[in-house]
Motif scaffolding. Structure first.
Motif, PDB file in Angstrom:
ATOM      1  N   MET A  32       0.574  -1.173  -0.297  1.00  0.00           N
ATOM      2  CA  MET A  32       0.049  -0.059  -0.200  1.00  0.00           C
ATOM      3  C   MET A  32       1.086   0.948  -0.067  1.00  0.00           C
ATOM      4  N   SER A  33       0.777   2.106  -0.701  1.00  0.00           N
ATOM      5  CA  SER A  33       1.734   3.315  -1.384  1.00  0.00           C
ATOM      6  C   SER A  33       0.861   4.443  -0.089  1.00  0.00           C
ATOM      7  N   VAL A  34       1.764   5.498  -0.236  1.00  0.00           N
ATOM      8  CA  VAL A  34       1.393   6.991   1.211  1.00  0.00           C
ATOM      9  C   VAL A  34       1.060   7.763  -0.541  1.00  0.00           C
ATOM     10  N   ASN A  35      -0.207   8.264  -0.217  1.00  0.00           N
ATOM     11  CA  ASN A  35      -0.092  10.021  -1.165  1.00  0.00           C
ATOM     12  C   ASN A  35       0.139  10.915  -0.446  1.00  0.00           C
ATOM     13  N   TYR A  36       1.446  10.840  -0.539  1.00  0.00           N
ATOM     14  CA  TYR A  36       2.030  12.663  -0.170  1.00  0.00           C
ATOM     15  C   TYR A  36       1.385  13.476  -0.598  1.00  0.00           C
ATOM     16  N   LYS A  37       1.036  13.587  -2.401  1.00  0.00           N
ATOM     17  CA  LYS A  37      -0.069  14.521  -2.897  1.00  0.00           C
ATOM     18  C   LYS A  37      -1.169  14.999  -1.555  1.00  0.00           C
ATOM     19  N   ILE A  38      -2.320  14.603  -1.008  1.00  0.00           N
ATOM     20  CA  ILE A  38      -2.596  14.483  -0.058  1.00  0.00           C
ATOM     21  C   ILE A  38      -2.446  14.853   1.247  1.00  0.00           C
ATOM     22  N   ILE A  39      -0.884  14.004   1.622  1.00  0.00           N
ATOM     23  CA  ILE A  39      -1.253  15.118   3.035  1.00  0.00           C
ATOM     24  C   ILE A  39      -0.344  15.949   3.124  1.00  0.00           C
ATOM     25  N   ASP A  40       0.202  16.303   1.984  1.00  0.00           N
ATOM     26  CA  ASP A  40       1.301  17.922   1.645  1.00  0.00           C
ATOM     27  C   ASP A  40      -0.378  18.734   1.241  1.00  0.00           C
ATOM     28  N   THR A  41      -1.941  18.448   0.962  1.00  0.00           N
ATOM     29  CA  THR A  41      -2.033  19.464   0.834  1.00  0.00           C
ATOM     30  C   THR A  41      -3.082  19.697   1.766  1.00  0.00           C
ATOM     31  N   GLN A  42      -3.107  18.353   2.745  1.00  0.00           N
ATOM     32  CA  GLN A  42      -3.885  18.877   3.976  1.00  0.00           C
ATOM     33  C   GLN A  42      -3.045  19.585   5.220  1.00  0.00           C
ATOM     34  N   LYS A  43      -1.475  19.871   5.168  1.00  0.00           N
ATOM     35  CA  LYS A  43      -0.790  20.282   5.531  1.00  0.00           C
ATOM     36  C   LYS A  43      -1.290  21.654   5.100  1.00  0.00           C
ATOM     37  N   ILE A  44      -1.529  22.134   4.443  1.00  0.00           N
ATOM     38  CA  ILE A  44      -1.471  23.638   3.328  1.00  0.00           C
ATOM     39  C   ILE A  44      -2.624  24.172   3.363  1.00  0.00           C
ATOM     40  N   VAL A  45      -3.960  23.520   3.478  1.00  0.00           N
ATOM     41  CA  VAL A  45      -5.288  23.769   3.955  1.00  0.00           C
ATOM     42  C   VAL A  45      -4.816  23.963   5.537  1.00  0.00           C
ATOM     43  N   ASP A  46      -4.210  23.221   6.639  1.00  0.00           N
ATOM     44  CA  ASP A  46      -4.139  23.180   8.211  1.00  0.00           C
ATOM     45  C   ASP A  46      -3.487  25.112   8.260  1.00  0.00           C
ATOM     46  N   TYR A  47      -3.158  25.038   7.270  1.00  0.00           N
ATOM     47  CA  TYR A  47      -1.889  26.155   7.858  1.00  0.00           C
ATOM     48  C   TYR A  47      -2.678  27.543   7.122  1.00  0.00           C
ATOM     49  N   ILE A  48      -3.327  27.488   5.716  1.00  0.00           N
ATOM     50  CA  ILE A  48      -3.881  28.545   5.609  1.00  0.00           C
ATOM     51  C   ILE A  48      -5.459  28.873   6.827  1.00  0.00           C
ATOM     52  N   ILE A  49      -5.813  27.885   7.034  1.00  0.00           N
ATOM     53  CA  ILE A  49      -7.293  28.243   7.920  1.00  0.00           C
ATOM     54  C   ILE A  49      -6.277  28.309   9.352  1.00  0.00           C
ATOM     55  N   SER A  50      -5.261  28.354   9.600  1.00  0.00           N
ATOM     56  CA  SER A  50      -4.736  29.420  10.554  1.00  0.00           C
ATOM     57  C   SER A  50      -4.035  30.949  10.723  1.00  0.00           C
ATOM     58  N   PHE A  51      -4.455  31.088   9.477  1.00  0.00           N
ATOM     59  CA  PHE A  51      -4.504  33.334   9.002  1.00  0.00           C
ATOM     60  C   PHE A  51      -5.613  33.225   8.295  1.00  0.00           C
TER      61      PHE A  51
END
Length: 76
Positions: free
Chosen positions: A1-20
Motif C-alpha cells: 500500500m502506497s502513501v499519497n503524499y499529495k493528499i497529505i501535503d495538501t492537508q498540511k497546506i489547508v491546515d496552515y492557511i486556516i490558521s491565518f
C-alpha cells in the motif's frame, strides 16, 4: 500500500492557511506548513480552481503570493 503524499501535503497546506484567516504569504506556507515545497504551488492552484482558496496578491507572472481561505458570503 502506497502513501499519497499529495493528499497529505495538501492537508498540511489547508491546515496552515486556516490558521491565518486574513491571509498568509505563499513563502510562509512553503517555509512553515510542513508540506513539500514542490507541491505547494500545484496544491494552491487546485485549491483555487475548486473555490476553496482565494488569491489576494499575485506575483508579476501570475503565481500567488498571498492567499486565504475563501470567505463564505452569508445571506442577510
Amino acid at each position: 500500500m502506497s502513501v499519497n503524499y499529495k493528499i497529505i501535503d495538501t492537508q498540511k497546506i489547508v491546515d496552515y492557511i486556516i490558521s491565518f484567516p486574513n491571509g498568509v504569504s505563499v513563502d510562509d506556507i512553503i517555509l512553515y506548513s510542513g508540506a513539500d515545497k514542490l507541491r505547494v504551488y500545484p496544491a494552491l492552484f487546485e485549491l483555487e480552481q475548486s473555490g476553496w482558496v482565494e488569491v489576494l496578491e499575485r506575483e508579476e507572472l501570475g503565481a500567488p503570493s498571498i492567499v486565504r481561505k475563501k470567505k463564505i458570503k452569508e445571506d442577510k
